[in-house]
Design a protein around this motif. Structure first.
Motif, PDB file in Angstrom:
ATOM      1  N   ASN A  31     -75.050  10.930  38.075  1.00 37.40           N
ATOM      2  CA  ASN A  31     -74.518  11.814  39.124  1.00 37.40           C
ATOM      3  C   ASN A  31     -74.764  13.289  38.815  1.00 37.40           C
ATOM      4  OD1 ASN A  31     -73.340   9.782  40.711  1.00 37.40           O
ATOM      5  ND2 ASN A  31     -71.689   9.583  39.215  1.00 37.40           N
ATOM      6  N   TYR A  32     -75.547  13.565  37.773  1.00 42.32           N
ATOM      7  CA  TYR A  32     -75.659  14.945  37.270  1.00 42.32           C
ATOM      8  C   TYR A  32     -76.127  15.937  38.342  1.00 42.32           C
ATOM      9  CZ  TYR A  32     -77.099  18.911  34.474  1.00 42.32           C
ATOM     10  OH  TYR A  32     -77.253  20.192  33.981  1.00 42.32           O
ATOM     11  N   ASP A  33     -77.225  15.622  39.041  1.00 39.84           N
ATOM     12  CA  ASP A  33     -77.775  16.582  40.021  1.00 39.84           C
ATOM     13  C   ASP A  33     -76.807  16.823  41.181  1.00 39.84           C
ATOM     14  OD1 ASP A  33     -80.136  17.116  38.654  1.00 39.84           O
ATOM     15  OD2 ASP A  33     -81.214  15.463  39.599  1.00 39.84           O
ATOM     16  N   LEU A  67     -86.775  22.558  26.937  1.00 39.01           N
ATOM     17  CA  LEU A  67     -85.830  21.977  25.967  1.00 39.01           C
ATOM     18  C   LEU A  67     -84.536  21.625  26.685  1.00 39.01           C
ATOM     19  CD1 LEU A  67     -86.310  24.570  23.071  1.00 39.01           C
ATOM     20  CD2 LEU A  67     -87.209  22.237  23.134  1.00 39.01           C
ATOM     21  N   CYS A  68     -83.867  20.585  26.234  1.00 39.13           N
ATOM     22  CA  CYS A  68     -82.620  20.121  26.873  1.00 39.13           C
ATOM     23  C   CYS A  68     -82.877  19.972  28.369  1.00 39.13           C
ATOM     24  CB  CYS A  68     -81.474  21.096  26.630  1.00 39.13           C
ATOM     25  SG  CYS A  68     -81.066  21.310  24.902  1.00 39.13           S
ATOM     26  N   CYS A  69     -83.953  19.267  28.704  1.00 37.10           N
ATOM     27  CA  CYS A  69     -84.481  19.251  30.084  1.00 37.10           C
ATOM     28  C   CYS A  69     -83.574  18.561  31.084  1.00 37.10           C
ATOM     29  CB  CYS A  69     -85.851  18.597  30.091  1.00 37.10           C
ATOM     30  SG  CYS A  69     -85.778  16.824  29.698  1.00 37.10           S
ATOM     31  N   LEU A  91     -88.151  17.690  26.931  1.00 41.39           N
ATOM     32  CA  LEU A  91     -87.446  17.216  25.728  1.00 41.39           C
ATOM     33  C   LEU A  91     -85.942  17.173  25.955  1.00 41.39           C
ATOM     34  CD1 LEU A  91     -88.068  18.204  22.049  1.00 41.39           C
ATOM     35  CD2 LEU A  91     -85.763  18.414  23.004  1.00 41.39           C
ATOM     36  N   ASP A  92     -85.332  16.075  25.585  1.00 43.02           N
ATOM     37  CA  ASP A  92     -83.871  15.930  25.664  1.00 43.02           C
ATOM     38  C   ASP A  92     -83.467  14.809  24.700  1.00 43.02           C
ATOM     39  OD1 ASP A  92     -81.710  16.861  28.112  1.00 43.02           O
ATOM     40  OD2 ASP A  92     -81.077  15.222  26.802  1.00 43.02           O
ATOM     41  N   PHE A  93     -82.255  14.892  24.150  1.00 39.77           N
ATOM     42  CA  PHE A  93     -81.876  13.798  23.244  1.00 39.77           C
ATOM     43  C   PHE A  93     -81.126  12.669  23.956  1.00 39.77           C
ATOM     44  CE2 PHE A  93     -77.937  16.022  21.010  1.00 39.77           C
ATOM     45  CZ  PHE A  93     -77.247  16.013  22.190  1.00 39.77           C
ATOM     46  N   THR A  94     -80.869  12.821  25.275  1.00 40.74           N
ATOM     47  CA  THR A  94     -80.138  11.773  25.996  1.00 40.74           C
ATOM     48  C   THR A  94     -81.120  10.914  26.810  1.00 40.74           C
ATOM     49  OG1 THR A  94     -78.261  13.279  26.174  1.00 40.74           O
ATOM     50  CG2 THR A  94     -78.221  11.366  27.616  1.00 40.74           C
ATOM     51  N   PRO A  95     -81.310   9.644  26.443  1.00 38.96           N
ATOM     52  CA  PRO A  95     -82.310   8.837  27.148  1.00 38.96           C
ATOM     53  C   PRO A  95     -82.025   8.671  28.635  1.00 38.96           C
ATOM     54  CG  PRO A  95     -81.054   7.498  25.560  1.00 38.96           C
ATOM     55  CD  PRO A  95     -80.663   8.922  25.339  1.00 38.96           C
ATOM     56  N   SER A 120     -85.599  13.796  21.694  1.00 40.26           N
ATOM     57  CA  SER A 120     -85.457  14.437  20.380  1.00 40.26           C
ATOM     58  C   SER A 120     -84.388  15.518  20.446  1.00 40.26           C
ATOM     59  CB  SER A 120     -86.809  15.062  20.008  1.00 40.26           C
ATOM     60  OG  SER A 120     -86.672  15.889  18.890  1.00 40.26           O
ATOM     61  N   ASP A 121     -84.007  15.986  19.258  1.00 38.21           N
ATOM     62  CA  ASP A 121     -83.077  17.102  19.147  1.00 38.21           C
ATOM     63  C   ASP A 121     -83.860  18.397  19.360  1.00 38.21           C
ATOM     64  OD1 ASP A 121     -81.343  19.137  18.165  1.00 38.21           O
ATOM     65  OD2 ASP A 121     -80.229  17.581  17.088  1.00 38.21           O
ATOM     66  N   ALA A 122     -83.294  19.299  20.156  1.00 37.06           N
ATOM     67  CA  ALA A 122     -83.979  20.566  20.449  1.00 37.06           C
ATOM     68  C   ALA A 122     -84.022  21.484  19.225  1.00 37.06           C
ATOM     69  CB  ALA A 122     -83.264  21.271  21.598  1.00 37.06           C
ATOM     70  N   GLN A 123     -83.336  21.091  18.157  1.00 37.81           N
ATOM     71  CA  GLN A 123     -83.369  21.907  16.937  1.00 37.81           C
ATOM     72  C   GLN A 123     -84.473  21.439  15.988  1.00 37.81           C
ATOM     73  OE1 GLN A 123     -78.755  22.754  16.183  1.00 37.81           O
ATOM     74  NE2 GLN A 123     -79.247  20.684  16.805  1.00 37.81           N
ATOM     75  N   ILE A 137     -85.116  26.845  28.376  1.00 41.41           N
ATOM     76  CA  ILE A 137     -83.921  26.028  28.101  1.00 41.41           C
ATOM     77  C   ILE A 137     -82.846  26.495  29.079  1.00 41.41           C
ATOM     78  CG2 ILE A 137     -83.271  27.531  26.129  1.00 41.41           C
ATOM     79  CD1 ILE A 137     -81.962  24.978  24.887  1.00 41.41           C
ATOM     80  N   SER A 138     -82.378  25.572  29.911  1.00 43.65           N
ATOM     81  CA  SER A 138     -81.388  25.977  30.912  1.00 43.65           C
ATOM     82  C   SER A 138     -80.106  25.172  30.728  1.00 43.65           C
ATOM     83  CB  SER A 138     -81.939  25.771  32.320  1.00 43.65           C
ATOM     84  OG  SER A 138     -82.232  24.429  32.550  1.00 43.65           O
ATOM     85  N   TYR A 139     -79.010  25.865  30.667  1.00 49.50           N
ATOM     86  CA  TYR A 139     -77.667  25.283  30.465  1.00 49.50           C
ATOM     87  C   TYR A 139     -77.684  24.332  29.257  1.00 49.50           C
ATOM     88  CZ  TYR A 139     -78.311  26.251  35.470  1.00 49.50           C
ATOM     89  OH  TYR A 139     -78.680  26.801  36.680  1.00 49.50           O
ATOM     90  N   GLY A 140     -78.526  24.632  28.285  1.00 50.41           N
ATOM     91  CA  GLY A 140     -78.680  23.729  27.147  1.00 50.41           C
ATOM     92  C   GLY A 140     -78.281  24.356  25.830  1.00 50.41           C
TER      93      GLY A 140
END
Ligand SMILES: C[S@@+](CC[C@H](N)C(=O)[O-])C[C@H]1O[C@@H](n2cnc3c(N)ncnc32)[C@H](O)[C@@H]1O
Length: 223
Positions: A31-33, A67-69, A91-95, A120-123, A137-140
Motif C-alpha cells: 500500500n506504500y504508493d 538508493l533506498c529506491c 537498490l533497496d534492502f526490502t525485497p 542490499s544495504d545502502a551503506q 536517495i529520497s525519504y531514505g
C-alpha cells in the motif's frame, strides 16, 4: 585529502534496528504508493519530480543509481526525463519493495534503459568505484543507521563530476507552520497510517523519525 565528516549530535537519536526497519517496510510495501499519495495530499509526486529534474543530466548518461529506491518512483521519473540507453540501478534492502518496483517497470515501457535490482544495504553498495553518473536517495537517508556511511558509498560509486541528490522530509522553520506540522505528525499521520495499512508502528516511526532527524543544514555539512 578530504577528511570524512564528523558525526553530529543530531545523528545520535534512537533508531530502530535495520532488521525491524526492513520488516516494517515489507509489511507496508503493497500500500506504500497509495498511502504516500494520501498522507502527502499527492504533493509527493511534485517533490519526486523536482528531485529527478534537479539531477537530470544535460550530457549523455551511462548509469543512474537510486538508493533506498522503494517502489522505484524516483528512478522511473529520472528514466522518463533522460532519454537514451543507460543502466538504471535500483537498490533497496526490502525485497517486497523491489518486487513492486519490478511490476511497475513492466507497465511503464521504459525503452533503452536496462534495469538492475539490487537487494542490499545502502551503506554497502555492491558496485565498483566511479561507475555511476548520478545517485539519488529520497525519504531514505533518515532510515539508514549511519547516514555518513551511505553518503560515502554514494561518493565512492560516483564518477568524477557526477551528481548526488537527496530528498528528505524535514520540519518547517516558521513557528505557526511548525505547530501545524507537529500536530499533523503526532495525531493525524498515525491515525491515517493505521486506517490505510493497519500498521500503527510504521507511522509512529515515520512521525518520530521526521521529528528527530537532523536539519538540512547539518546534512549539507555532512555531505
Ligand atoms: C520511506 S521509503 C522511500 C522509498 C522511495 N525512495 C520513495 O521515494 O518513495 C524508505 C525505503 O528505504 C529502504 N531502506 C531503509 N533503510 C535501508 C538501508 N539501510 N539500505 C537499503 N534500503 C533501506 C526501505 O526498505 C524503504 O523501501
Amino acid at each position: 585529502m578530504i577528511k570524512p565528516p564528523k558525526e553530529t549530535k543530531t545523528m545520535t537519536y534512537q533508531k530502530q534496528a535495520p532488521e525491524s526497519i526492513k520488516e516494517m517496510f515489507g509489511t507496508i510495501a503493497k500500500n506504500y504508493d497509495r498511502t504516500n499519495a494520501i498522507l502527502s495530499f499527492k504533493m509527493h509526486k511534485h517533490w519526486n519530480m523536482e528531485l529527478a529534474k534537479a539531477v537530470a543530466h544535460k550530457q549523455e548518461v551511462h548509469a543512474f543509481l537510486d538508493l533506498c529506491c522503494g517502489t522505484g518512483e524516483i528512478a522511473f521519473n529520472y528514466a522518463k526525463l533522460n532519454k537514451g540507453a543507460f543502466e538504471l540501478y535500483l537498490l533497496d534492502f526490502t525485497p517486497e519493495m523491489l518486487d513492486i518496483a519490478k511490476s511497475k517497470a513492466k507497465k511503464l515501457h521504459l525503452d533503452g534503459q536496462r534495469i538492475h535490482y539490487i537487494q542490499s544495504d545502502a551503506q554497502k553498495v555492491p558496485l565498483p568505484d566511479e561507475v555511476i553518473d548520478c545517485v539519488t536517495i529520497s525519504y531514505g537517508i533518515r532510515n539508514v543507521s549511519n547516514p555518513s556511511l551511505c553518503i560515502r558509498e554514494a561518493f565512492r560509486v560516483l564518477r568524477p563530476g557526477g551528481l548526488m541528490g537527496i530528498l528528505e522530509l524535514t520540519r518547517p522553520k516558521n513557528p505557526f507552520l511548525k505547530f501545524g506540522h507537529t500536530v499533523y505528525l503526532k495525531t493525524i499521520l498515525p491515525i491515517l497510517g493505521k486506517l490505510m495499512t493497519s500498521n500503527t508502528k510504521a507511522y509512529h516511526y515515520l512521525s518520530q523519525s521526521i521529528q528527530s532527524f537532523q536539519t538540512p543544514e547539518n546534512l549539507t555539512k555532512l555531505m
